[in-house]
Design an enzyme around this catalytic site. Structure first.
Site, short mmCIF file in Angstrom:
data_model
loop_
_atom_site.label_atom_id
_atom_site.label_comp_id
_atom_site.label_asym_id
_atom_site.label_seq_id
_atom_site.Cartn_x
_atom_site.Cartn_y
_atom_site.Cartn_z
N ASP A 155 -3.84 6.25 6.07
CA ASP A 155 -4.27 7.52 6.67
C ASP A 155 -5.13 7.17 7.89
O ASP A 155 -4.60 6.92 8.96
CB ASP A 155 -5.02 8.31 5.59
CG ASP A 155 -5.47 9.68 6.04
OD1 ASP A 155 -5.26 10.03 7.21
OD2 ASP A 155 -6.05 10.42 5.22
N THR A 156 -6.43 7.07 7.73
CA THR A 156 -7.27 6.65 8.86
C THR A 156 -7.11 5.16 9.14
O THR A 156 -7.36 4.70 10.26
CB THR A 156 -8.77 6.91 8.58
OG1 THR A 156 -9.16 6.09 7.47
CG2 THR A 156 -9.02 8.37 8.26
N GLY A 157 -6.73 4.41 8.11
CA GLY A 157 -6.63 2.96 8.25
C GLY A 157 -7.93 2.26 7.87
O GLY A 157 -8.00 1.03 7.86
N ASP A 205 -1.54 10.48 -5.90
CA ASP A 205 -2.20 11.47 -6.76
C ASP A 205 -3.10 12.41 -5.97
O ASP A 205 -3.42 12.18 -4.81
CB ASP A 205 -3.06 10.76 -7.81
CG ASP A 205 -4.33 10.18 -7.18
OD1 ASP A 205 -4.22 9.47 -6.17
OD2 ASP A 205 -5.42 10.46 -7.69
N THR A 259 -9.46 2.01 4.96
CA THR A 259 -9.36 1.24 3.72
C THR A 259 -8.73 -0.13 3.99
O THR A 259 -9.27 -1.16 3.59
CB THR A 259 -8.49 1.98 2.68
OG1 THR A 259 -9.01 3.30 2.50
CG2 THR A 259 -8.45 1.25 1.36
N GLU A 304 0.85 -1.20 0.00
CA GLU A 304 0.00 0.00 0.00
C GLU A 304 0.88 1.24 0.00
O GLU A 304 2.01 1.22 0.52
CB GLU A 304 -0.89 -0.07 1.25
CG GLU A 304 -1.77 1.12 1.51
CD GLU A 304 -2.83 1.35 0.44
OE1 GLU A 304 -2.43 1.64 -0.70
OE2 GLU A 304 -4.03 1.28 0.75
N ASP A 305 0.39 2.33 -0.59
CA ASP A 305 1.18 3.56 -0.59
C ASP A 305 1.12 4.27 0.75
O ASP A 305 2.13 4.68 1.30
CB ASP A 305 0.76 4.49 -1.75
CG ASP A 305 -0.75 4.73 -1.79
OD1 ASP A 305 -1.49 4.13 -0.99
OD2 ASP A 305 -1.18 5.53 -2.64
N PHE A 308 -1.56 16.47 3.29
CA PHE A 308 -1.86 15.73 2.06
C PHE A 308 -0.63 15.74 1.17
O PHE A 308 -0.16 16.80 0.74
CB PHE A 308 -3.07 16.32 1.34
CG PHE A 308 -3.60 15.40 0.29
CD1 PHE A 308 -4.40 14.32 0.63
CD2 PHE A 308 -3.26 15.58 -1.04
CE1 PHE A 308 -4.87 13.44 -0.34
CE2 PHE A 308 -3.74 14.70 -2.02
CZ PHE A 308 -4.54 13.64 -1.66
#
Ligand code: 5GP
Length: 216
Positions: free
Chosen positions: A137-139, A193, A141, A133-134, A186
């Site tokens: 963030d919140t986790g 992207d 996903t 994974e890149d 961000f």
């Protein structure tokens, strides 16, 4: 932080001025500064590959989480090919691609869609998976993806994320391997992207207000 097995970029660390780096001319007003130069990313990729190989006994199914993860995936797999495990053996690898989407612009939508056919999911049974994974963030996903994959009984699942964001919105998920922990900003570049823009930027940069507005 000394106990963490990854690099931590503090909230007060500004990164580097754009003038010290080669930035594509079409992006010169769209990013504020370089947070992580491409060279440092490559050094972390090399180290992560060594750590993963050392922890791996046999064949590995390396899953690229599209699209953000693709540069990291390609560079990591190339390094893994040259690594050996604790027994001195190279690692047989199969490569797989999963398309997952949860972001709209720079906001986590909380809505996770996974494009994978039933057949592809059934093929994961009994395999040792490494999800690439890149950024976490919140986790949300990754938590959703792991729950979905578990239904199809892989032999094991490990996750490597190049970036981990420090955010109060975190669900508490921490991947098995992390490249760099970053402040709650961000970032774009190295295939990360903003509405499909900035994938052609090598350095990881913080987006500017101009950039956010231009590509909103
Ligand atoms: P999460 O579910 O952990 O909140 O979000 C994970 C996904 O959101 C990542 O796979 C990535 O696609 C996207 N994302 C989160 N933070 C950033 C960021 O700073 N920059 C970019 N370009 N994408 C991000």
């Amino acid at each position: 932080d000394q106990n963490k097995n990854w690099i931590v970029i503090g909230d007060e660390e500004p990164g580097f001025s754009l003038r010290h780096f080669v930035i594509p001319s079409h992006y010169k007003d769209d990013v504020e500064r370089v947070l992580i130069p491409h060279g440092m990313i490559m050094d972390r990729v090399e180290k992560l590959a060594h750590e993963i190989a050392a922890d791996t006994e046999g064949p590995l199914t390396v899953c690229c989480i599209l699209k953000g993860g693709h540069a990291f995936f390609a560079d990591l797999v190339n390094r893994l090919k040259k690594c050996t495990n604790a027994a001195g053996q190279n690692l047989p690898m199969q490569l797989d691609f999963i398309k997952v989407k949860s972001y709209e612009g720079d906001k986590s939508s909380g809505n996770v869609t996974i494009s994978y056919t039933e057949q592809e999911l059934h093929d994961l049974k009994g395999k040792h998976l490494l999800l690439v994974e890149d950024i976490i963030d919140t986790g949300a996903t990754m938590t959703a993806l792991l729950a979905k994959l578990a239904e199809y009984q892989p032999a094991s699942v490990r996750v490597v994320s190049l970036f981990l964001k420090r955010t109060p919105k975190s669900v508490g998920y921490i991947p098995d391997y992390v490249g760099v922990e970053i402040p709650d900003q961000f970032i774009v570049g190295y295939c990360l992207d903003y509405n499909e823009i900035f994938r052609d930027l090598d350095h990881v940069c913080v987006i500017s207000e101009t950039g956010k507005q231009k590509y909103a």
